[in-house]
Motif scaffolding. Sequence first.
Motif, PDB file in Angstrom:
ATOM      1  N   ALA A   6       0.853  -1.187   0.000  1.00 27.41           N
ATOM      2  CA  ALA A   6       0.000   0.000   0.000  1.00 27.41           C
ATOM      3  C   ALA A   6       0.889   1.237   0.000  1.00 27.41           C
ATOM      4  O   ALA A   6       2.019   1.206   0.498  1.00 27.41           O
ATOM      5  N   SER A   7       0.402   2.326  -0.550  1.00 24.68           N
ATOM      6  CA  SER A   7       1.187   3.559  -0.579  1.00 24.68           C
ATOM      7  C   SER A   7       0.673   4.527   0.473  1.00 24.68           C
ATOM      8  O   SER A   7      -0.501   4.509   0.849  1.00 24.68           O
ATOM      9  N   TYR A  47      -0.340   3.289  10.040  1.00 25.07           N
ATOM     10  CA  TYR A  47      -0.162   1.902   9.601  1.00 25.07           C
ATOM     11  C   TYR A  47       1.241   1.667   9.041  1.00 25.07           C
ATOM     12  O   TYR A  47       1.686   0.520   8.927  1.00 25.07           O
ATOM     13  N   PHE A  48       1.939   2.765   8.678  1.00 20.70           N
ATOM     14  CA  PHE A  48       3.263   2.651   8.059  1.00 20.70           C
ATOM     15  C   PHE A  48       4.387   2.865   9.075  1.00 20.70           C
ATOM     16  O   PHE A  48       5.532   3.060   8.701  1.00 20.70           O
ATOM     17  N   ALA A  49       4.065   2.802  10.364  1.00 17.58           N
ATOM     18  CA  ALA A  49       5.047   3.100  11.411  1.00 17.58           C
ATOM     19  C   ALA A  49       6.101   2.016  11.561  1.00 17.58           C
ATOM     20  O   ALA A  49       7.133   2.241  12.188  1.00 17.58           O
ATOM     21  N   PHE A  50       5.852   0.829  11.002  1.00 13.68           N
ATOM     22  CA  PHE A  50       6.771  -0.301  11.175  1.00 13.68           C
ATOM     23  C   PHE A  50       7.251  -0.776   9.800  1.00 13.68           C
ATOM     24  O   PHE A  50       6.553  -1.538   9.126  1.00 13.68           O
ATOM     25  N   PRO A  51       8.442  -0.313   9.368  1.00 15.66           N
ATOM     26  CA  PRO A  51       8.933  -0.647   8.020  1.00 15.66           C
ATOM     27  C   PRO A  51       9.021  -2.136   7.733  1.00 15.66           C
ATOM     28  O   PRO A  51       8.882  -2.559   6.585  1.00 15.66           O
ATOM     29  N   PHE A  67      -7.349  -5.792   2.315  1.00 17.23           N
ATOM     30  CA  PHE A  67      -6.303  -4.937   2.885  1.00 17.23           C
ATOM     31  C   PHE A  67      -5.806  -5.575   4.174  1.00 17.23           C
ATOM     32  O   PHE A  67      -6.593  -5.988   5.029  1.00 17.23           O
ATOM     33  N   LEU A  68      -4.482  -5.683   4.308  1.00 17.21           N
ATOM     34  CA  LEU A  68      -3.853  -6.270   5.483  1.00 17.21           C
ATOM     35  C   LEU A  68      -2.986  -5.227   6.163  1.00 17.21           C
ATOM     36  O   LEU A  68      -2.245  -4.501   5.500  1.00 17.21           O
ATOM     37  N   ARG A  69      -3.077  -5.166   7.476  1.00 14.79           N
ATOM     38  CA  ARG A  69      -2.142  -4.310   8.212  1.00 14.79           C
ATOM     39  C   ARG A  69      -1.617  -5.069   9.424  1.00 14.79           C
ATOM     40  O   ARG A  69      -2.248  -6.019   9.905  1.00 14.79           O
TER      41      ARG A  69
END
Length: 516
Positions: A6-7, A47-51, A67-69
């Motif tokens: 996801a972007s 959701y992007f806090a963990f590379p 969608f998976l997070r």
Amino acid sequence: MRFELASRSEEDARLVMEWRNDPVTLKGSFHTQPKQFDSFLDEYYEYFAFPELPPLFVLHEGNRAAFLRFEPVESPSYVKRRCCEISIMVSPEFRGRGIGTASLMEIKPWIKQQGFDEIYAEVKCDNPISQKTFEKAGYHKLPEVIKYLEDTGAAVPICRYSATLIENLKCRIKPVKIIAEAGSNWRMGTEKRDREMAKALIDVAVEAGADAVKFQIFRPETIYVKNAGASAYLSKAGITEDIQSIFVDLSMPYEMIEELYMLCKQAKIEFMATPFSPADFAAVDPYVHQHKIASYEIGHIHLLKLAANSGKPLFLSTGAATPDEIDWAVSEFRKNGGKCLTLLQCTACYPAPPESMNLHALPWLKTRFGVDVGLSDHSRHPTAAPVAAVALGASAIEKHITLDNRLPGPDHAFALLPDELKELVRAVRDTEKMLGAPVKIIDEHERELRSFARRGLQAIRDIAIGDELIEGRNFAILRPGEQVQGIHPKFLTDVEGKHATRKILYGEGLQHGDYA
């Protein structure tokens, strides 16, 4: 089915929010109110806090279907495994096609490759569709618990699920395995002195608290070609003999293997031995619980096959090996049935200078190959590299030992003395204790003081039913001490100006539901 990163864009955020606000999805969510884009955008960016675990779209026939997070969490069993929580949301138009179950099954290898050992999930108990999705995907159901939502204080019964990504938990060596490498340092020149030195090295390993003591088993004719000549590296250390003569001198008789095994058994320490040929392997195999292959044998396909076929765990050193060479060796081991593998970061230089250790390769090896990792340490300092390696995820440490650095032979000069080995063991064990869980947690030692000293919204006078709640007049942000702790100060704006729905005594903490 494929997965797409996801972007971090408004376009993707709007799509996810659209799926999230679908009535069926809302009904199964912990928060049943539709999201507003301005506030949801900040949530989406989190959701992007963990590379290591970026959010993903699930593609079905080229179309975004789910969608998976993910989020790193403490293992529900409180075992020190790397665990992540997974959440899945299926697009309304793809419901009922098994997309959720297939996604949860097919994402497991990727999560394992990212270095995680376990997956965890939470589902509302009144959401039977999601429960069946996780159960069909092979997730194990855990006991039900009550989840208290931080923002509303609501108590929600939840069903919990977990999936273990490790094929055989027994192959994961906990705590860190410390291997005292006797190597060829047992060799003293006569049969009697050789055996005395070998026993002395075993005793040193036992007294220091090492988990295993390891020897090297080889035949000179199966190592180098006969005209290999002299080693420039050894010549600098004052050893000028040709390499073939050195290996002839350091070669251990096979009949010593059982003797050393029995000595280790009596001393209650694990016996290990590194073979360098198929014949060596056959001599060693009956006496070891796990095998070790040295760095320069990483291309020895026969040893890799024998180790795989033995069904025993393997330690494989990677000194002076390229990523492609490591990849080939790991593939051969697995292709031939090998299951349990630990790759050892190693600098094949004796001694290895500090700047050559490349310890950051440890998490790379773990993530790239999905295996446990360790350090075969040839640096001179007893604790610096091992402590750093354990902090970076090493599950095994191997270090040479000797009785005297001045003894003749190629491996004595950089080996640890008995007291230094004790220092290493103590340092590694202390480091293990300090590492704790793989995510930020509230430790048991903090809980009492947390409930005593963490600030909340506390009454600073008796508050009657119907009183208007005003900060500074009848409540404030204070530490509760022995009083009931109030809700988090982040709810200050929700409380300010509302009216009390119950009588709140002086010092007591305000709770969700105390204001309207």
